[in-house]
Write a protein that holds these residues in place. Structure first.
Motif, mmCIF file in Angstrom:
data_model
loop_
_atom_site.group_PDB
_atom_site.id
_atom_site.type_symbol
_atom_site.label_atom_id
_atom_site.label_comp_id
_atom_site.label_asym_id
_atom_site.label_seq_id
_atom_site.Cartn_x
_atom_site.Cartn_y
_atom_site.Cartn_z
ATOM 1 N N GLY A 137 0.742 -1.270 0.135
ATOM 2 C CA GLY A 137 -0.192 -0.084 -0.053
ATOM 3 C C GLY A 137 0.925 1.278 0.109
ATOM 4 O O GLY A 137 0.639 2.116 -0.613
ATOM 5 N N TYR A 141 0.817 4.345 -2.714
ATOM 6 C CA TYR A 141 0.547 5.660 -2.090
ATOM 7 C C TYR A 141 1.604 6.755 -2.451
ATOM 8 O O TYR A 141 1.275 7.941 -2.897
ATOM 9 N N LEU A 193 -5.938 2.717 0.540
ATOM 10 C CA LEU A 193 -5.366 1.689 0.227
ATOM 11 C C LEU A 193 -4.916 0.786 0.996
ATOM 12 O O LEU A 193 -4.828 0.825 2.269
#
Ligand SMILES: [Zn+2]
Length: 361
Positions: A137, A141, A193
């Motif tokens: 994630g 990101y 996310l």
């Protein structure tokens, strides 16, 4: 016609079970017999001879009788007997093969259904450590934010921080360190996310009539993370073999493979069941955090009424009447709690976001 067979030194003695025969055992010498394979599935030993009543055909399947027959059979019959026995063996072997293929096909179908119903995916996801999910994630990101204008401070950032704090402190045994970033963009969107990385666009904050509406979206998104919905989607898109490898313990290279999906993470569409789950658990989280949950429903409804701006969030979260009704029913079923207001003034937050305030429908 069923009959009793006795294998004797000179030949067979056949006693018919039925009364329609004359009731006398028929003695058949080996010398008058012919032997072959036959029967409905060609898996019987067929013995023929001529009797006074005409041609007789005996279909033998009982292994004990066949074994006794083989042990006693004279020389002139042993070759045809061996050939017939070999033929029967082949037929039975072929049949076993067919059945194992059929069995395999059934097993594959069952596995396919299991996979289709996501149970295998969910099992695989439980085996992926949180840290891996966070790495995955976080890289998506950082990638995403590097192309965006990020709002580092100001009333909007402070307000979102307070909302996140109110929500996350009500999550028991929370394994995630949620991180929220405000992106300057008129796109009406917010997403989270895998691993807990949340992005909220200023467009969504301008569009919201109250802080409770934004908190509703946040709560929904946080619950996608907590239920590991993103990870489920990714694992599912990687396919059955990868899932099987994860379940069986081979996780090497999985992170690399997932990273290759990169930007796909950002456009991840959740399934209907996942949305329902995030709606419901999102509503419950709001309730625990003493944030008025009707804001969540109101925002959903308002977004679907008016078609203005780039409703990105709406495109991944289609708002149907059924969805709104279900949310209202869920809300009605929850115990009433008096909400506690946030410390900031929402109009002040919105005013800080930009020149043109969005017209309230
Ligand atoms: Zn959602």
């Amino acid at each position: 016609m069923p009959c009793l067979i006795q294998v004797e030194e000179h030949g067979l003695t056949v006693t018919f079970a039925s009364d329609t025969a004359d009731g006398q055992p028929e003695s058949v010498p080996f010398s008058s017999l012919t032997v072959s394979a036959g029967g409905l599935d060609h898996d019987h030993l067929v013995v023929k001879w001529n009797s006074v009543q005409g041609e007789r055909t005996l279909y033998l399947k009982n292994p004990d009788v066949i074994r006794a027959f083989r042990e006693t059979v004279p020389h002139h019959l042993s070759l045809p007997f061996a050939q017939a026995a070999e033929q029967v063996r082949q037929v039975r072997h072929r049949r076993r093969l067919v059945w194992s293929l059929v069995g395999g096909a059934i097993l594959a179908t069952v596995l396919g259904l299991w996979f289709g119903s996501d149970l295998l995916v969910e099992l695989a996801v439980t085996r992926i450590p949180i840290e891996w999910e966070q790495k995955l994630g976080e890289s998506a990101y950082r990638d995403f934010l590097s192309h965006q204008e990020v709002m580092k401070e100001g009333p909007a950032v402070t307000a979102l921080g307070e909302m996140m704090h109110r929500l996350t402190e009500q999550i028991p045994n929370n394994p995630y360190e949620f991180d929220v970033t405000v992106v300057k963009s008129d796109v009406i969107n917010a997403f989270a996310l895998p691993g807990g990385y949340v992005v909220v666009f200023t467009g969504l904050m301008k569009k919201a009539e109250s802080s409770e509406e934004v908190a509703g979206v946040l709560s929904h998104e946080l619950n996608h993370v907590l239920q590991r919905h993103g990870l489920e989607r990714i694992v599912k898109s990687l396919g059955l073999l990868t899932v099987a490898a994860i379940v069986l313990g081979n996780q090497q290279g999985l992170v690399g493979m997932m990273k290759q999906l990169g930007v796909e993470l950002l456009t991840l569409k959740f399934g209907r069941e996942q949305e329902t789950e995030a709606d419901l658990t999102g509503l419950q989280l709001l309730q625990r955090a003493k944030i008025d949950p009707s804001g969540m429903i109101r925002f959903f409804e308002r977004l679907s009424e008016k078609d203005q701006g780039r409703m990105e969030w709406l495109s991944t979260h289609p708002m149907s009447t059924a969805r709104a009704e279900r949310l209202k029913a869920e809300l009605a079923a929850l115990p009433k709690k008096s909400p506690e207001p946030f410390t900031f003034d929402w109009k002040h937050v919105q005013a800080s976001l930009g020149s043109q305030p969005v017209a309230v429908p």
